[in-house]
Each structure stands twice: as structure tokens, then as C-alpha cells.
Design a protein around this motif. Structure first.
Motif, short mmCIF file in Angstrom:
data_model
loop_
_atom_site.label_atom_id
_atom_site.label_comp_id
_atom_site.label_asym_id
_atom_site.label_seq_id
_atom_site.Cartn_x
_atom_site.Cartn_y
_atom_site.Cartn_z
N VAL A 143 -39.10 -41.00 14.33
CA VAL A 143 -38.58 -42.26 13.81
C VAL A 143 -38.44 -42.24 12.29
O VAL A 143 -37.73 -43.08 11.72
CB VAL A 143 -39.47 -43.44 14.24
N SER A 144 -39.12 -41.30 11.62
CA SER A 144 -39.07 -41.29 10.16
C SER A 144 -39.41 -39.90 9.64
O SER A 144 -40.26 -39.20 10.22
CB SER A 144 -40.07 -42.31 9.58
N LYS B 19 -30.07 -45.75 5.07
CA LYS B 19 -29.41 -44.47 5.35
C LYS B 19 -30.36 -43.29 5.13
O LYS B 19 -30.01 -42.16 5.46
CB LYS B 19 -28.18 -44.31 4.43
N MET B 20 -31.52 -43.55 4.58
CA MET B 20 -32.47 -42.48 4.29
C MET B 20 -33.19 -42.02 5.55
O MET B 20 -33.37 -42.80 6.51
CB MET B 20 -33.50 -42.94 3.26
N ALA B 21 -33.62 -40.76 5.53
CA ALA B 21 -34.38 -40.23 6.65
C ALA B 21 -35.67 -41.00 6.85
O ALA B 21 -36.24 -41.02 7.95
CB ALA B 21 -34.69 -38.75 6.41
N LEU B 22 -36.14 -41.65 5.81
CA LEU B 22 -37.32 -42.50 5.89
C LEU B 22 -37.18 -43.51 7.02
O LEU B 22 -38.17 -43.86 7.68
CB LEU B 22 -37.52 -43.22 4.55
N ARG B 23 -35.94 -43.99 7.22
CA ARG B 23 -35.71 -45.00 8.25
C ARG B 23 -34.93 -44.48 9.46
O ARG B 23 -34.99 -45.08 10.53
CB ARG B 23 -34.98 -46.20 7.64
N THR B 24 -34.21 -43.40 9.28
CA THR B 24 -33.40 -42.90 10.40
C THR B 24 -34.10 -41.82 11.19
O THR B 24 -33.87 -41.67 12.40
CB THR B 24 -32.05 -42.37 9.89
N GLU C 198 -34.14 -31.67 9.42
CA GLU C 198 -33.35 -30.62 8.76
C GLU C 198 -33.39 -30.79 7.24
O GLU C 198 -33.40 -29.80 6.51
CB GLU C 198 -31.92 -30.65 9.29
N LYS C 199 -33.40 -32.03 6.77
CA LYS C 199 -33.50 -32.26 5.32
C LYS C 199 -34.82 -31.72 4.79
O LYS C 199 -34.89 -31.11 3.71
CB LYS C 199 -33.38 -33.74 5.01
N CYS D 107 -39.91 -42.69 -4.01
CA CYS D 107 -40.86 -41.59 -3.96
C CYS D 107 -40.89 -40.92 -2.59
O CYS D 107 -41.47 -39.84 -2.43
CB CYS D 107 -42.26 -42.06 -4.35
N LYS D 108 -40.26 -41.54 -1.60
CA LYS D 108 -40.18 -40.95 -0.26
C LYS D 108 -38.88 -40.17 -0.06
O LYS D 108 -38.69 -39.54 0.99
CB LYS D 108 -40.25 -42.05 0.80
N ALA D 109 -37.98 -40.21 -1.04
CA ALA D 109 -36.69 -39.52 -0.91
C ALA D 109 -36.91 -38.01 -0.87
O ALA D 109 -37.73 -37.46 -1.61
CB ALA D 109 -35.78 -39.89 -2.08
N ILE D 110 -36.16 -37.34 -0.03
CA ILE D 110 -36.31 -35.90 0.15
C ILE D 110 -35.44 -35.17 -0.87
O ILE D 110 -34.26 -35.46 -1.02
CB ILE D 110 -35.91 -35.49 1.58
N SER D 111 -36.06 -34.23 -1.55
CA SER D 111 -35.37 -33.47 -2.60
C SER D 111 -34.86 -32.15 -2.06
O SER D 111 -35.20 -31.72 -0.96
CB SER D 111 -36.32 -33.20 -3.77
N SER D 112 -34.05 -31.50 -2.88
CA SER D 112 -33.64 -30.12 -2.60
C SER D 112 -34.23 -29.23 -3.68
O SER D 112 -34.73 -29.70 -4.70
CB SER D 112 -32.11 -29.99 -2.63
#
Length: 639
Positions: free
Chosen positions: A515-516, A348-353, A360-361, A210-215
Motif C-alpha cells: 500500500v505504500s 501521485k507519490m509511491a508513499l500513497r500509491t 521499482e522506484k 522526506c519520504k520522497a524516493i531519490s535516485s
């Protein structure tokens, strides 16, 4: 008010006993008359959905009570009386076929899970009954209208709530439907979550997914798939409408561009939760709900024509076509391995990187999202701009309503009313100073003049300048400054003015790095998220005189079977079926099932001959008839 069905069931009883009842029911005379002849050997039988298949009392469930409002907007009541006798027959046929086949081909959690979750073969499950049982294993279930947005679907999972599309597929689509339905959700997903290891995977998947960024194309795809599932499942949809909806999905599938995080994690969800196999490549078992609920594809998937691949993070880049059987499937060695791959993907998700790429995402998504700084300060809004230098963000900007939070709780005085027109702030360290503001002690802050009531000129790396009078600062629980408020403030980047005094008070976020970054707000209460407006709605089955008449016949057979009445004659029902509904096959199969244990070989042979003729007349459903009869004339696995 619910409809009351009135049936006349053939009984071999004294004529006089029946006439006294029938004569009092003048409204039944039309039903009791056939070709101008009175049939007194029919016994009157009333049937009311509210009585025979009564909705259980709705009981509160602590898991449902704690759902946030923006998820509750998707929940709809499950009106059990909407399920018709034909619907019940469809459920029963699929479940009998599945239990028989899957007892040998599914993961051993399947049959045990059916018992634990209260799923029955003969009756469509009641959501409320399921909830009472699911509570014992730490889960709950809610009914929804077809597909819901992927983020919402996964967030429900994070709350240990199973989303169930309460509609059921039409008889014409008994083997497979692209539309989510109670067979897919209830008979597919529910049994496997009784396995604690898999249930934790599902919850964790929802929490991360549910935290994944969509387009923007992800949302277009969701709408296109939702529409396709609706028009394909609806009765009498023109083929041109279906072709157009399929083309829209195909065009999007071929033009998604670089896959977003949501698209990738949706792929992982598809190849595990929906279409996953477990075990070895040579001897896999089924655990994916899409396979567990499809009597056609559950058999097809085990053939050599479907390629079996070892499951890995590479599945995130393997797209799927919801309109066709899957050409390959992935096999996980065990449920624990699913979590390993999920964590590998999450890393690898922006949630952690975080960082520049994460911001930008969010900008590309154009949707509500959150960045979290190293101090724990969270900025939630629609991000429109980032200034970067040497691959690092040095200034972030949102547009419109924005909220600030810490630890997923909105900061007092920093909701959308306070930041209604957007928010901007420098990120990073001060130029020429090795110590970040968040790491400064009170003595350090005083040395750099960063204290209340002082006018300061803070120059950040990347040529961001903040100049104004400090009003106050906010700290986190660790004592770090996370926010500084200014008045008479000017913020510039070179010659570009980013903020000026006449705009009011300036709040500057404190954090040396991002950080996230993730989809959605940090605090769901900060925003009005009650905005679910799907572009399409599910289409209910049509009510026609012919359909209603057939429903009556199905219900008569259902009552006879449930009451275990071996004296009620099936002959009049079968005659009506042949005469008025010559293309229907499932009811004849059910009649054959009842006749199997009766001493009426003549009628049974008539029914079997009728079905044999129907197989020649309708070759596309011949295998369904054969499969149904095969279940009847041999012993099947019992729950």
C-alpha cells in the motif's frame, strides 16, 4: 581563546587625561604611533567579541530535544564570535535594503514576521535568541554547515525546525550567493513562518518531502551543487575551479533522465518556499526565501523580463538552475492553495500509491527504503529484486540489514541483527483461495492448517511456494496476522529456490498488497543513520594582515554607531580607509551615514566624492553604492 581587539578612537579631550592611560599600555604604542608622531588625542577602547556581542546562554528547546539522532548529526554550534565586523556590515546593508524594498513588495507577513522572530536590522541574529522567540510560534532553528541532503532538510521541517546555514556571504557576493547563508535562512525563511498558514505548509511539505524516493543522480546533484556553492562563495577561487564545478552541475541538470520523486518535489520546494510569489499575476507579492534574501533578484523578479505563471502541479517538472537568475516564477493565489497542490502531488507519490511501481522506484534508488503491506507490516532495507506477475508484485527481496516494523515501531526480535543478510517474502493471496490470509478468522486459519506446529504448503498466486513447519505468528493491534515464522522452510518460484532450510528460520510477511513505499526506514532507530560524510566542506574567509586591519576600521565605525557617540571623529578612520583599502566601498557608505546627522559637511563631501570616484573605478558595484546612499538620504521603513 577569542581575540581581543584594541581600538584607538579619536576624541577631542584634554591631552593630559589620555596620556596617563596610554603610557600604561606599552603594547599599544605601535598602534598609537603614526608616521613617527605620537597621537595622544586617541582614546583607548577595548573590544572583545565575548563581551560586546556575547553569545547568549544556550537554552534547551523541546522541539530540538525530540529530534532523532540522525538529524542531530547535521547540527553545528553557532559561534557568534566568528562573525566579523564586515560580516555585520553586510547583514546590515542587506537588511536595510530588503526592509525598505520588501515592505512594499513582499507579502504582508514579512515585516510582521521579522518582529515575531526577533530578526534585527543591525545585528546578525543569534540562533539561541531566535529559538526563544520561535518557540512561541511552535518552531525552532538549528545551525548547519551549508547544504545538507534534501531528505534531511525536509525532515527537519517536519519536526518544525528551521535549518539555518550559519555562515554569511562575503562582501563581494552581497547581492546573491548560491551558498545557503544566514541572510537567506534567517532573513528569508524565518519571517514567513510566523504566518500560521504558511508554517503548516512548510511542516507538511517536510513531512511528505522526506519520504520522497531519490535516485542516485539526485545525490550526485546534491554533492555537485554543494561543491559549487562552496567554491563560488570562497575567496580567491580560481575561475577554472568555478567553471569546472558549474559544468558538473550543468551536465547533471541536462542528464537527469526521468525525474525522481525527490527531484520533482524539490522543484515544488524551489518554486514555492524558495522562489514563490503570491497574489495575482498582475500584482504578485514575494514570499519565497530566495527572493526575500537577495537584494538583486527581489527587484529583478518583479520586472516584465521574468515570466509569471500560475502555480500548479506542473511546476514539479520545471527544473531550475541555481547558478542563474530565474527566467520564470510561479504565483500562488494564497497559502492555502499551496497545500492543495502539495496534496495533489502526494497522491501521485509511491508513499500513497505503493504497488509494483513503488517497489521499482526503491530498487532504482539503491538506497534505504520501506514498503508497507496492507496489514501494516513495514519492511525497511535496500530493495534489490521484485518478482511480478500481471503488473503486481508477488515477491520482494532486500539485501543486507533489514528491519520489520508496525506503525513506525520496530517489531521485537525483527531488527537488523535478526535480518542481517536480507529479507524476502511473497506478497498477495494464496492460489485458488479468495480470502487473503490477513482476512482469515481463527476458524479459517485452522481450516487451511495455518496454525502453530503444523507443517504446511502454501502456494501463492504467481507460483510462489512456501513449505515448512509453522513456529508462531505475530498479529497487529486489529488482530490480523502480519508475520508467520517457519522452520525447515523452503521457498521457491518455479525452479528458482528463494530460501532453503539450512539458511535458518524463515519469516514470511503477510499482506495481500503493497500500500505504500517511501524513502528511509519505518523506525529510524532500527538503523545506524549517523553516516553524514559530505564530500566537501565550507571554506572560511582568509585571515590576512590587510583584512584584519580593515576589520578593525569596520568595528570602530560599528562601535561609534552603536554607542551613538557624536563626538568620536571619523576622519582618521576615513583616511586609513582611503590609504590602505582603496577598493572597499561599504565602510565609506557607513561613514557617510554617521556623518549625515553631524555638522561636518566637509568630511561628508569628501566621503561622497570618494564614493563617486569608486563608482567610476568599480562600475560593477556602482549600483550598490547608489542604493546604500539612497537609503541614507531618505527615510526608510522602520521595524
Amino acid at each position: 581563546m577569542k581575540a581581543v581587539f584594541i581600538f584607538l578612537v579619536y576624541k577631542k579631550q584634554p591631552k593630559e587625561a589620555l596620556l596617563s592611560t596610554l603610557e600604561k599600555q606599552t603594547a599599544l604604542q605601535k598602534l598609537a604611533m603614526k608616521s613617527g608622531k605620537w597621537l595622544p588625542e586617541f582614546v583607548l577602547l577595548y573590544y572583545n567579541y565575548n563581551v560586546f556581542d556575547m553569545n547568549p546562554t544556550i537554552e534547551s528547546n523541546p522541539l530540538l530535544d525530540r529530534l532523532p539522532k540522525h538529524l542531530k548529526q547535521f547540527i553545528k554550534p553557532q559561534d557568534y564570535s566568528d562573525y566579523t565586523p564586515i560580516n555585520q556590515a553586510v547583514w546590515r546593508y542587506v537588511m536595510r535594503k530588503n526592509v525598505d524594498y520588501l515592505s512594499k513588495m513582499a507579502h504582508n507577513s514579512y515585516l510582521e514576521g521579522l518582529k515575531k522572530t526577533g530578526i534585527e536590522i543591525d545585528n546578525i541574529p543569534s540562533m539561541y535568541g531566535m529559538n526563544r522567540i520561535l518557540t512561541e510560534i511552535g518552531w525552532a532553528a538549528v545551525a548547519v554547515d551549508g547544504f545538507i541532503p534534501p531528505n534531511a532538510f525536509m525532515e527537519f521541517q517536519a519536526y518544525n525546525v528551521l535549518v539555518i546555514a550559519s555562515d554569511i556571504r562575503q562582501l563581494e557576493h552581497i547581492e546573491y550567493t548560491p551558498a545557503p547563508d544566514i541572510i537567506h535562512e534567517g532573513a528569508g525563511h524565518a519571517p514567513i513562518i510566523a504566518n500560521p498558514e504558511y508554517a503548516e505548509y512548510l511542516r507538511r511539505f517536510g513531512e511528505i518531502g522526506c519520504k520522497a524516493i531519490s535516485s542516485d543522480k539526485d545525490y550526485q546533484m546534491y554533492e555537485a551543487i554543494r561543491l559549487l556553492s562552496i567554491v563560488k562563495e570562497a575567496e580567491d577561487t580560481p575561475q577554472g575551479t568555478i567553471d569546472e564545478a558549474e559544468k558538473a552541475v550543468e551536465d547533471l541538470q541536462n542528464n537527469m533522465g526521468e525525474l525522481s520523486e525527490m527531484a520533482q518535489i524539490r522543484n515544488l520546494h524551489w518554486w514555492t518556499v524558495e522562489y514563490g510569489l503570491i497574489g495575482t499575476l498582475d500584482n504578485p507579492k514575494i514570499y519565497g526565501a530566495g527572493l526575500l534574501s537577495s537584494i538583486g533578484e527581489s527587484a529583478w523578479c518583479m520586472t516584465a523580463e521574468v515570466k509569471k505563471l500560475p502555480y500548479s502541479i506542473d511546476a514539479a517538472h520545471a527544473n531550475f538552475d541555481i547558478t542563474k537568475p530565474q527566467p520564470q516564477l510561479y504565483v500562488t493565489p494564497n497559502f492555502a492553495y499551496l497545500n492543495l497542490v502539495l496534496e495533489e502531488f502526494a497522491n501521485k507519490m509511491a508513499l500513497r500509491t505503493g504497488g509494483l511501481s513503488g517497489i521499482e522506484k526503491l530498487i532504482v534508488s539503491g538506497a534505504l527504503g520501506t514498503i508497507e503491506l496492507s496489514t501494516g507490516l513495514q519492511v525497511s532495507g535496500v530493495f534489490t529484486n521484485v518478482i511480478e506477475q500481471d503488473g503486481k508484485p508477488i515477491y520482494i527481496q532486500t539485501i543486507g540489514k533489514t528491519a520489520l516494523a508496525s506503525r513506525e515501531k520496530e517489531l521485537v526480535g525483527h531488527g537488523t541483527l535478526n535480518h542481517a543478510d536480507g529479507f524476502g517474502s511473497p506478497i498477495g493471496k494464496l492460489k485458488g483461495i479468495n480470502l487473503a490470509i490477513e482476512d482469515m478468522s481463527p476458524k479459517d486459519l485452522s481450516a487451511y492448517n495455518i496454525t502453530e506446529s503444523n507443517s504446511v504448503k502454501l502456494e501463492f498466486e504467481g507460483n510462489i511456494m512456501v513449505e515448512g513447519e509453522i513456529i508462531t505468528g505475530s498479529r497487529n493491534l486489529q488482530g490480523e496476522i502480519i508475520l508467520i515464522r517457519f522452520k525447515n522452510c523452503t521457498v521457491t518460484h518455479g525452479e528458482t529456490v528463494l530460501f532453503q532450510p539450512e539458511w535458518g528460520v524463515y519469516d514470511m510477511a503477510v499482506g495481500k498488497k503493497v500500500v505504500s513505499t517511501f524513502s528511509g526506514p519505518a523506525d529510524a532507530n532500527s538503523f545506524d543513520l549517523i553516516t553524514h560524510m559530505p564530500s566537501s566542506t565550507t571554506i572560511k574567509a582568509k585571515h590576512t594582515a590587510e583584512r584584519d586591519d580593515l576589520e578593525v576600521l569596520y568595528q570602530m565605525v560599528r562601535i561609534i554607531r552603536k554607542s551613538k557617540d557624536i563626538y568620536a571623529s571619523l576622519d582618521p578612520i576615513f583616511l586609513r580607509l582611503k590609504k590602505d583599502h582603496p577598493n572597499d566601498w561599504l565602510l565609506a557608505v557607513e561613514i557617510a551615514e554617521l556623518l549625515k546627522d553631524r555638522n561636518d559637511t566637509q568630511l561628508l563631501n569628501e566621503v561622497l566624492n570618494y564614493l563617486e570616484d569608486l563608482k567610476q573605478k568599480r562600475p560593477k558595484i556602482a549600483h550598490l553604492i547608489t542604493g546604500g546612499l539612497d537609503l541614507i538620504f531618505r527615510t526608510i521603513t522602520k521595524l
